[in-house]
Design an enzyme around this catalytic site. Structure first.
Site, PDB file in Angstrom:
ATOM      1  CB  ALA A   1     -63.912   0.423  22.821  1.00  0.00           C
TER       2      ALA A   1
ATOM      3  N   GLY B   1     -64.391  -0.895  17.938  1.00  0.00           N
ATOM      4  CA  GLY B   1     -64.154   0.550  17.852  1.00  0.00           C
ATOM      5  C   GLY B   1     -63.043   0.898  16.870  1.00  0.00           C
TER       6      GLY B   1
ATOM      7  CD  GLU C   1     -68.027   0.839  16.393  1.00  0.00           C
ATOM      8  OE1 GLU C   1     -67.233   0.657  17.344  1.00  0.00           O
ATOM      9  OE2 GLU C   1     -69.256   0.817  16.543  1.00  0.00           O
TER      10      GLU C   1
ATOM     11  CD  GLU D   1     -68.170  -3.995  18.443  1.00  0.00           C
ATOM     12  OE1 GLU D   1     -68.367  -4.845  17.537  1.00  0.00           O
ATOM     13  OE2 GLU D   1     -67.726  -2.864  18.221  1.00  0.00           O
TER      14      GLU D   1
HETATM   15  N1  CAA Z   1     -59.101  -3.881  24.795  1.00  0.00           N
HETATM   16  C1  CAA Z   1     -58.137  -4.026  25.724  1.00  0.00           C
HETATM   17  N2  CAA Z   1     -57.016  -4.761  25.519  1.00  0.00           N
HETATM   18  C2  CAA Z   1     -56.908  -5.388  24.335  1.00  0.00           C
HETATM   19  C3  CAA Z   1     -57.888  -5.302  23.342  1.00  0.00           C
HETATM   20  C4  CAA Z   1     -59.042  -4.494  23.609  1.00  0.00           C
HETATM   21  N3  CAA Z   1     -60.008  -4.289  22.699  1.00  0.00           N
HETATM   22  N4  CAA Z   1     -57.510  -6.033  22.284  1.00  0.00           N
HETATM   23  C5  CAA Z   1     -56.315  -6.577  22.607  1.00  0.00           C
HETATM   24  N5  CAA Z   1     -55.943  -6.189  23.844  1.00  0.00           N
HETATM   25  C6  CAA Z   1     -54.727  -6.553  24.588  1.00  0.00           C
HETATM   26  C7  CAA Z   1     -54.796  -7.965  25.081  1.00  0.00           C
HETATM   27  O1  CAA Z   1     -55.549  -8.023  26.279  1.00  0.00           O
HETATM   28  C8  CAA Z   1     -53.344  -8.277  25.252  1.00  0.00           C
HETATM   29  O2  CAA Z   1     -52.897  -7.689  26.443  1.00  0.00           O
HETATM   30  P1  CAA Z   1     -52.074  -8.596  27.537  1.00  0.00           P
HETATM   31  O3  CAA Z   1     -50.858  -9.070  26.772  1.00  0.00           O
HETATM   32  O4  CAA Z   1     -51.765  -7.623  28.616  1.00  0.00           O
HETATM   33  O5  CAA Z   1     -52.986  -9.712  27.911  1.00  0.00           O
HETATM   34  C9  CAA Z   1     -52.678  -7.518  24.124  1.00  0.00           C
HETATM   35  O6  CAA Z   1     -53.618  -6.522  23.705  1.00  0.00           O
HETATM   36  C10 CAA Z   1     -52.383  -8.393  22.913  1.00  0.00           C
HETATM   37  O7  CAA Z   1     -53.587  -9.057  22.544  1.00  0.00           O
HETATM   38  P2  CAA Z   1     -53.683 -10.635  22.301  1.00  0.00           P
HETATM   39  O8  CAA Z   1     -52.678 -11.355  23.152  1.00  0.00           O
HETATM   40  O9  CAA Z   1     -55.112 -11.028  22.472  1.00  0.00           O
HETATM   41  O10 CAA Z   1     -53.221 -10.719  20.775  1.00  0.00           O
HETATM   42  P3  CAA Z   1     -53.622 -11.832  19.722  1.00  0.00           P
HETATM   43  O11 CAA Z   1     -52.770 -11.577  18.521  1.00  0.00           O
HETATM   44  O12 CAA Z   1     -53.617 -13.183  20.318  1.00  0.00           O
HETATM   45  O13 CAA Z   1     -55.164 -11.542  19.332  1.00  0.00           O
HETATM   46  C11 CAA Z   1     -56.997 -10.086  18.752  1.00  0.00           C
HETATM   47  C12 CAA Z   1     -55.480 -10.326  18.683  1.00  0.00           C
HETATM   48  C13 CAA Z   1     -57.726 -11.155  17.909  1.00  0.00           C
HETATM   49  C14 CAA Z   1     -57.244  -8.725  18.140  1.00  0.00           C
HETATM   50  C15 CAA Z   1     -57.492 -10.148  20.207  1.00  0.00           C
HETATM   51  O14 CAA Z   1     -56.647  -9.325  21.001  1.00  0.00           O
HETATM   52  C16 CAA Z   1     -58.907  -9.684  20.398  1.00  0.00           C
HETATM   53  O15 CAA Z   1     -59.829 -10.414  20.106  1.00  0.00           O
HETATM   54  N6  CAA Z   1     -59.080  -8.435  20.918  1.00  0.00           N
HETATM   55  C17 CAA Z   1     -60.391  -7.919  21.240  1.00  0.00           C
HETATM   56  C18 CAA Z   1     -61.145  -7.529  19.981  1.00  0.00           C
HETATM   57  C19 CAA Z   1     -62.513  -6.996  20.354  1.00  0.00           C
HETATM   58  O16 CAA Z   1     -63.337  -7.703  20.904  1.00  0.00           O
HETATM   59  N7  CAA Z   1     -62.772  -5.719  20.007  1.00  0.00           N
HETATM   60  C20 CAA Z   1     -64.040  -5.078  20.325  1.00  0.00           C
HETATM   61  C21 CAA Z   1     -63.923  -4.335  21.616  1.00  0.00           C
HETATM   62  S1  CAA Z   1     -65.468  -3.718  22.173  1.00  0.00           S
HETATM   63  C22 CAA Z   1     -65.747  -2.312  21.261  1.00  0.00           C
HETATM   64  O17 CAA Z   1     -64.939  -1.869  20.474  1.00  0.00           O
HETATM   65  C23 CAA Z   1     -67.093  -1.673  21.555  1.00  0.00           C
HETATM   66  C24 CAA Z   1     -67.460  -0.481  20.805  1.00  0.00           C
HETATM   67  O18 CAA Z   1     -67.962  -0.516  19.695  1.00  0.00           O
HETATM   68  C25 CAA Z   1     -67.366   0.779  21.494  1.00  0.00           C
END
Ligand code: CAA
Length: 257
Positions: free
Chosen positions: A65, A108, A111, A131
């Site tokens: 998400a 998400g 999911e 998360e």
């Molecule tokens: N939401 C918003 N933006 C996201 C995102 C997310 N879940 N995941 C990645 N992005 C964005 C980053 O912020 C980045 O944007 P900027 O270049 O503008 O900073 C862009 O996508 C590329 O991401 P990274 O530079 O981080 O890419 P990476 O290859 O270094 O890492 C990754 C990849 C390991 C997937 C890392 O992006 C990451 O950890 N993302 C978050 C994963 C996460 O925590 N997901 C759970 C979200 S909460 C949820 O989903 C709750 C629910 O159940 C409802």
């Protein structure tokens, strides 16, 4: 209908919905889930469509998400707005839905894949419910669907530590139906989707409903549902055609109702 966060195309009887927010690794925001919901409703209503494929990019199916959209929300925002409730639209699709997952399927994103009826994974796919690292827990079925798919031990492992699981482990654990080389992901998924879409529609809908009953009812209730659905299919022209074609040693010509 034109969309901003997804790309929709039809290939024969298969609708392909590609998540398309490359700037955010397909993070799922309210606009994307709204558009996905509209697209799914339209696929559901289209008589020409027999199967739906949801996919992302080679780097990410969806990285979760959208954290930027959630970051400033308060408890009352998410409670009163019933945050994430709109995702139920995916679970309510009656036609078969296949997730073709390459790269990250996290939070998400994992999911969303688990809402689908089966997951075909590329060998670079990585699944997880990270998360916990954000101070929250999965909110769109991660603790429930993942546990049903891979069991308590591994679900706890992923949800408590936030570690990611590669495609091989995901297949071994029962989360994904099969793993294929990244270069073959769409061709393999489309082959499966086309084979599914060619099946008689009433039997497809009831087979999906019956398998899903296994997760929501006792064995006795599930078996009773299955038997009634099995009986009901004898009222369809496609059952007559399917069995006649077998006996005549010819390919069946299903009506699709
Ligand atoms: N939401 C918003 N933006 C996201 C995102 C997310 N879940 N995941 C990645 N992005 C964005 C980053 O912020 C980045 O944007 P900027 O270049 O503008 O900073 C862009 O996508 C590329 O991401 P990274 O530079 O981080 O890419 P990476 O290859 O270094 O890492 C990754 C990849 C390991 C997937 C890392 O992006 C990451 O950890 N993302 C978050 C994963 C996460 O925590 N997901 C759970 C979200 S909460 C949820 O989903 C709750 C629910 O159940 C409802």
């Amino acid at each position: 209908m034109s969309y901003k966060t997804i790309i929709v195309e039809s290939v024969g009887k298969v609708a392909v919905i590609r998540l398309h927010r490359p700037e955010a690794l397909n993070a799922i925001n309210s606009e994307l889930i709204g558009e996905l919901s509209v697209a799914l409703r339209s696929c559901e209503a289209a008589p020409s469509i027999g199967c739906i494929v949801i996919t992302g990019s080679e780097k990410a199916f969806a990285a979760g998400a959208d954290i930027r959209e959630m970051a400033d929300k308060s408890f009352s925002d998410v409670l009163l707005g019933d945050f994430a409730a709109t995702w139920d639209c995916i679970a309510h699709v009656r036609k078969p839905v296949i997730a073709a997952v390459a790269g990250f399927a996290l939070g998400g994103g994992c999911e969303l894949a688990m809402h689908c009826d089966m997951i075909v994974a590329a060998d670079n796919a990585r699944f997880g419910q990270p998360e916990i690292k954000l101070g929250i827990i999965p909110g769109i079925g991660g603790t429930q669907r993942l546990t049903r798919a891979i069991g308590k031990a591994k679900a706890m492992d992923l949800c408590l530590s936030g570690r990611l699981m590669d495609a091989t482990e995901a297949e071994r654990s029962g989360l994904v139906a099969r793993v294929v080389p990244l270069a073959d992901l769409m061709a393999e998924t489309m082959r499966t989707a086309e084979a599914v879409a060619a099946m008689p529609l009433a039997a497809l809908l009831l087979a999906k409903e019956a398998v899903n009953r296994a997760f929501e009812s006792s064995l006795a209730e599930g078996l009773a549902f299955e038997r009634r659905a099995f009986h009901a299919l004898f009222a369809t022209d496609d059952q007559k055609e399917g069995m006649a074609a077998f006996i005549d040693r010819r390919p069946p010509h299903f009506s699709r109702m």
